[in-house]
Design a protein around this motif. Structure first.
Motif, PDB file in Angstrom:
ATOM      1  N   LYS A 752      46.185-101.122  -4.125  1.00  0.00           N
ATOM      2  CA  LYS A 752      46.711 -99.449  -3.958  1.00  0.00           C
ATOM      3  C   LYS A 752      47.301 -99.916  -5.912  1.00  0.00           C
ATOM      4  O   LYS A 752      47.935 -98.660  -6.304  1.00  0.00           O
ATOM      5  CB  LYS A 752      48.592 -99.992  -3.255  1.00  0.00           C
ATOM      6  N   ARG A 753      46.546-100.640  -6.248  1.00  0.00           N
ATOM      7  CA  ARG A 753      46.408-100.401  -7.936  1.00  0.00           C
ATOM      8  C   ARG A 753      45.548 -99.449  -8.212  1.00  0.00           C
ATOM      9  O   ARG A 753      45.256 -99.066  -9.693  1.00  0.00           O
ATOM     10  CB  ARG A 753      47.016-101.795  -8.535  1.00  0.00           C
ATOM     11  N   THR A 754      44.238 -99.818  -8.228  1.00  0.00           N
ATOM     12  CA  THR A 754      43.123 -99.692  -9.011  1.00  0.00           C
ATOM     13  C   THR A 754      42.254 -98.627  -8.403  1.00  0.00           C
ATOM     14  O   THR A 754      42.215 -99.056  -6.794  1.00  0.00           O
ATOM     15  CB  THR A 754      42.188-101.371  -9.200  1.00  0.00           C
ATOM     16  N   VAL A 755      41.234 -97.715  -9.415  1.00  0.00           N
ATOM     17  CA  VAL A 755      40.611 -96.938  -9.307  1.00  0.00           C
ATOM     18  C   VAL A 755      39.044 -96.780  -9.533  1.00  0.00           C
ATOM     19  O   VAL A 755      39.565 -97.980 -11.078  1.00  0.00           O
ATOM     20  CB  VAL A 755      40.620 -95.644  -9.022  1.00  0.00           C
ATOM     21  N   GLN A 756      37.723 -97.095  -9.529  1.00  0.00           N
ATOM     22  CA  GLN A 756      37.158 -98.166  -9.800  1.00  0.00           C
ATOM     23  C   GLN A 756      35.835 -97.261  -9.538  1.00  0.00           C
ATOM     24  O   GLN A 756      35.630 -97.111  -7.951  1.00  0.00           O
ATOM     25  CB  GLN A 756      36.533 -99.806  -8.519  1.00  0.00           C
ATOM     26  N   ALA A 757      34.077 -97.330 -10.261  1.00  0.00           N
ATOM     27  CA  ALA A 757      33.377 -96.801 -10.019  1.00  0.00           C
ATOM     28  C   ALA A 757      32.231 -97.251 -10.538  1.00  0.00           C
ATOM     29  O   ALA A 757      32.517 -98.481 -11.448  1.00  0.00           O
ATOM     30  CB  ALA A 757      33.501 -95.225 -11.075  1.00  0.00           C
ATOM     31  N   VAL A 758      31.540 -97.355  -9.445  1.00  0.00           N
ATOM     32  CA  VAL A 758      29.704 -98.131  -9.699  1.00  0.00           C
ATOM     33  C   VAL A 758      29.165 -97.600  -9.490  1.00  0.00           C
ATOM     34  O   VAL A 758      28.638 -96.775  -8.810  1.00  0.00           O
ATOM     35  CB  VAL A 758      30.518 -99.212  -8.512  1.00  0.00           C
TER      36      VAL A 758
END
Length: 761
Positions: A752-758
C-alpha cells in the motif's frame, strides 16, 4: 479591498489589497493580502455557490465570531471580517509556517522534549479558546501550524459554545458539515445526547500528542466509520508513546469526559522551564525556514514585502520534499489489526441524483500535496519505467481511465488516520503529476471514472461531498451535494451521477424531485435512464425501477419474494439472481417477467455478480462462472473460478464487478496459481498458464496492447491473449495489490506504499 480578488476581477473588499491566492478548500479560498499599513494578512472567503446557502453563511458567521473572541499567543488573531458581504470574508494575521502533520511527515516524530513543549503550547491555546466560552472541536495535526514563533491553533470553522450537545447524525449536522476529523474527535462528538465541553478538546489534544510522538494517531488508520467506532469502543494504542507522556496521553483519551484532566492540569504537567525552541532547531527548523517562498500566483508585491511574508502552501510542499530526504529518520510502527466494525448510527438509506455535472477552469492553483518519492527507471523493454513511493500516506488504488491516453490515476490517503487524501493524475511516461484533486473517500474503491468524469465521494461538507475533474484538463466539476455521509454506491448516466447514501430524511432526491425510501437497497443495474434497485433484505418493498431523469417510478415488480444477491442488464433486460440460484429476466421498459430459470448455484450476498459479453450472460457465484442465455435465462456452461474480488474487477462507484474479456475469450483464475482463457460461446478452455508469486492471492487480469497481464503475490506474467504463450514474468519488491495496464506496459500498486510502471516486452 483595493486590489482585485483574482486577475481581471474588479471585486474589492474593505481596505485590504489582495496579492494572490494561497490555496483553496471545500468551503472557500484563501488569499494573501496586505493592509494599508503594510501588514500581511490571510483572507479566507466562501465559494460563491456556497455563500448563497444559508447554513454555510451561518457557519462562516459562527467561525468569524468564535475566532474574534479568542486571544492568545498560540492562536491567529482576527483583524477584520464581513460574514454578511456578497462574498463573506475573514482576515487573520498571516502565519507563515508548516502544519504539524507535514512537520512530522518531513522530519519524523518529535523528540519527547519537543512533544512536551508542543503540548504545553497547545494547552495554552486551548485555555485561551475556552476562556472565550468556546470549544474548538477539531484540534488535529493539520490545524496546528508550526511557525517561526512556535505552534499556533487555527481554523474555528466548527467551533461551538460549551455545553452544546451534538452528534454526527443529528439533523443540524446533516444540514451543515462534518463534526470533526475521525481519529482525533472525542466519543461525545459521536454519541447522541452528550454535551460538548472543554474536555472534548482535551481528548483531541491527547490524540495530537500521540501523533507528534509516534507519527500515528492513537486509533491507527482506517475509513471514517471504523475510526468513529474505535473512538467510542476501542482503547487507544499507546505502545510506542514515550513513557514520559504516555500516562498523560492515556488520561486525555479517557472515554469519559469527567475523568480527563482539565486544561490547566495538562499545562502544569507539560510546561517546563527552559523548554526547547523545537520549531527553530534541527529538521523541524529547516522545514519552517524553507517555508519562506511565496507560492506561484502571488504577486511581486508580496515577494518583495517585509520579512516573514512566507506562504503556507509552499511550506507544505517544502515539507513534502524534505520528507523524501528525511524518510530514513521517520520512526514508523506497524498498526495492529483491530476488529473492522462499522460505527453505530441512526438513519436509513436514500438515493440522490447528482445532475448537471460540468467541467470548468484549468485545474486547481494549489493542488493537494503529493509526498510520493519519484524514482526514475529505464525505457528498455520490460524494465521498470518509474516508481513512486508514499512517504507518509497510503496508496489506495490505481486505474487507467479509458479514452484518456497517458494518464494513470492513483488514490491515496494522508496516512494520519483520517480519511483525507487525494486523487492524483500521473503521467504514464515519467510518473510526474499532471494534476490532483482532494478526495476524502471513506472507501478507497468508491472513487472512479463514470461518463468521462472522475467522481471522488468525500466527507467535506453538506453542500459539496463529491469532487470531480475533467480527466484531460484537471478542472473542477461541480456536483450536487448529498450530505455528510458518503455514498454506498454511485453510477453514471446521461443525466448525471446517481448516488445511494444513508440519509436521515429517507429520501430519493434529485434536482427537482423527492421520493421516500426506507429499507436497505443493494447494488443497482442501470439501462439507459432506467435504474433498477432491489431491497437487500426481505420485506414489503418490491423491486423498483426509477427514471433517473426525474426520479419518477417507472414500475415495480412484486413477484420476487427471495432476497436478490446480484443484478445486471444487457440493455434490454434486467437480470436478478436470488439466494436460491434462480435467475429472473425482466423487461426494462415494463418490468414484465420474461423468464425464470435455475442456474443451480448457491450464491451469496456480496460474493456474486452478473455481467455480459459477446451476447452471453455471466454469473459469478458459488466458486464458478456460469454462462447463460440473456433472453431465456437458460444455463449454457460453467467453469471453476477463484473468489469474485480476485477474478473480476470492481466497477467505479462500487456498483458491481466486471470480467476481463478479449477476443471472445473470458480471462480469469481457475485457482490461485492458474490463469485461464475460456470461450464465451461454449465455455471450453482455450489455454491456461501458471503464475506463482509466493502464495498471495491473485488480482483480476487486465488486457492492453495485445497482452494479458496476470499478477499473483509478487509476480506478474505477460501472456499472448489468443494462445496463452508467456512473454515474460516479473518479480516485484512487494505484493501486487492492484493492477492496471495500457499499450505501453503495466502498472501496479505494491503493498500500500508504491506505484510502479513497467514497460511492455
Amino acid at each position: 479591498m483595493t486590489g482585485p480578488l483574482l486577475p481581471g476581477d474588479p471585486e474589492r473588499l474593505g481596505r485590504i489589497r489582495l496579492l494572490g491566492r494561497l490555496g483553496a478548500g471545500g468551503m472557500g479560498q484563501v488569499f494573501l493580502g496586505r493592509t494599508a499599513g503594510g501588514r500581511l494578512v490571510a483572507v479566507k472567503t466562501v465559494h460563491a455557490h456556497l455563500a448563497a446557502e444559508p447554513h454555510y453563511r451561518e457557519r462562516f458567521r459562527r467561525e468569524a465570531a468564535a475566532a474574534r473572541a479568542v486571544t492568545g499567543a498560540y492562536t491567529a488573531a482576527v483583524l477584520d471580517a464581513d460574514p454578511d458581504a456578497e462574498v463573506p470574508w475573514l482576515a487573520t494575521a498571516y502565519l507563515p509556517g508548516v502544519t504539524l502533520r507535514r512537520t512530522v511527515a518531513g522530519a519524523g516524530p518529535l523528540p519527547t522534549p519537543a512533544v512536551r513543549a508542543c503540548g504545553a503550547a497547545l494547552a495554552e491555546a486551548l485555555a485561551a479558546i475556552h476562556a472565550a466560552g468556546i470549544v474548538h472541536r477539531d484540534l488535529k495535526p493539520s490545524n496546528v501550524l508550526v511557525t517561526v514563533d512556535g505552534p499556533r491553533v487555527i481554523d474555528f470553522g466548527i467551533a461551538r459554545l460549551t455545553g452544546e450537545s451534538r452528534s454526527p447524525f443529528s439533523a443540524l449536522t446533516a444540514a451543515e458539515d462534518i463534526i470533526g476529523t475521525p481519529g482525533f474527535i472525542a466519543p461525545e462528538q459521536i454519541t447522541e445526547g452528550i454535551a460538548i465541553t472543554p474536555a472534548t478538546d482535551v481528548f483531541a489534544l491527547g490524540a495530537v500528542l500521540v501523533f507528534a510522538a509516534t507519527g500515528e494517531g492513537p486509533f491507527g488508520r482506517a475509513g471514517a466509520a471504523v475510526m468513529l467506532y474505535r473512538a467510542v469502543h476501542d482503547e487507544p494504542d499507546l505502545s510506542e508513546v514515550p513513557w514520559e507522556i504516555r500516562e498523560l496521553a492515556a488520561r486525555c483519551l479517557d472515554k469519559s469526559p469527567p475523568r480527563r484532566p482539565a486544561v490547566p492540569e495538562v499545562l502544569a504537567e507539560l510546561k517546563e522551564a527552559g523548554a526547547p525552541l523545537w520549531w527553530r532547531e534541527g529538521p523541524v527548523g529547516d522545514l519552517v525556514r524553507e517555508s519562506g517562498a511565496v507560492p506561484p500566483g502571488v504577486g511581486a508585491e508580496a515577494r518583495s514585502g517585509p520579512p516573514g511574508a512566507e506562504a503556507r502552501p509552499d511550506a507544505d510542499r517544502a515539507a513534502g520534499a524534505a520528507g523524501a530526504a528525511a524518510a530514513a529518520r521517520v520512526r514508523r510502527r506497524a498498526v495492529g489489526r483491530r476488529t473492522l466494525l462499522g460505527a453505530a448510527g441512526a438513519g436509513s438509506l436514500g438515493l440522490v441524483a447528482w445532475a448537471g455535472i460540468r467541467a470548468f477552469g484549468k485545474g486547481a492553483e494549489q493542488p493537494p500535496a503529493l509526498d510520493w518519492a519519484l524514482t526514475g527507471g529505464s525505457e528498455a523493454a520490460g524494465a521498470v519505467r518509474w516508481s513512486r513511493t508514499a512517504q507518509d500516506a497510503v496508496v489506495d488504488g490505481v486505474l487507467v481511465p479509458g479514452g484518456t491516453a497517458g494518464v494513470l490515476l492513483a488514490h491515496g490517503s494522508d496516512g494520519t488516520g483520517s480519511s483525507v487524501g487525494a486523487v492524483h493524475a500521473l503521467d504514464t511516461s515519467d510518473g510526474s503529476r499532471r494534476w490532483s484533486v482532494e478526495s476524502r473517500a471513506e472507501v478507497p474503491r468508491m472513487w472512479g471514472v463514470v461518463g468521462g468524469v472522475l467522481v471522488a465521494p468525500e466527507v467535506r461538507s453538506a453542500g459539496e461531498v463529491a469532487a470531480g475533474v475533467g480527466l484531460r484538463g484537471g478542472g473542477d466539476v461541480r456536483v450536487k451535494g448529498i450530505g455528510t455521509v458518503p455514498p454506498k454506491w454511485f453510477v453514471g448516466s446521461g443525466d448525471g451521477v446517481v448516488a445511494y447514501t444513508e440519509s436521515g430524511s429517507k429520501n430519493l432526491t434529485g434536482p427537482s424531485w423527492e421520493v421516500g425510501l426506507s429499507p436497505p437497497w443493494g447494488r443497482p443495474a442501470l439501462a439507459g435512464s432506467s435504474l433498477l434497485v432491489v431491497p437487500s433484505e426481505p420485506g414489503p418493498q418490491p423491486v423498483t425501477c426509477f427514471d433517473v431523469s426525474d426520479g419518477g417510478v417507472r414500475w415495480k415488480h412484486r413477484q420476487i419474494e427471495e432476497p436478490v444477491v446480484a443484478t445486471g442488464t444487457d440493455g434490454r433486460r434486467f437480470h436478478l439472481l436470488t439466494a436460491s440460484g434462480d435467475l429472473h429476466v425482466l423487461d426494462v421498459r415494463t418490468g414484465v417477467r420474461l423468464a425464470e430459470r435455475s442456474l443451480r448455484l448457491r450464491p451469496g450476498a456480496g460474493a456474486s455478480a452478473l455481467a455480459y459479453a459477446n451476447g452471453t450472460g455471466l454469473a459469478h457465484a458459488d466458486g464458478f462462472v456460469t454462462g447463460f442465455d440473456p433472453v431465456s435465462g437458460e444455463r449454457r456452461w460453467q467453469v471453476p473460478s477463484t473468489g469474485l474480488e480476485s477474478s473480476w474487477r470492481l466497477l467505479p462507484g462500487g456498483t458491481g464487478y466486471a470480467p476481463t474479456v478479449a477476443g471472445g475469450l473470458l480471462l480469469g483464475w481457475s485457482d490461485a496459481d492458474t490463469v485461464h482463457a475460456v470461450k464465451l460461446a461454449d465455455g471450453t478452455r482455450q489455454w491456461k498458464g501458471a503464475v506463482r508469486g509466493g502464495g498471495a492471492g491473485p488480482r483480476p487480469p487486465v488486457v492492453a496492447g495485445g497482452t494479458v497481464y496476470a499478477a499473483a503475490g509478487a509476480a506478474c506474467t505477460a501472456f499472448a491473449p489468443d494462445t496463452g504463450v508467456p512473454a515474460r514474468t516479473w518479480g516485484t519488491t512487494g505484493t501486487i495489490t492492484d493492477l492496471a495496464a495500457d499499450a505501453t506496459g503495466w502498472y501496479a500498486r505494491l503493498d500500500k506504499r508504491t506505484v510502479q510502471a513497467v514497460n511492455r516486452v
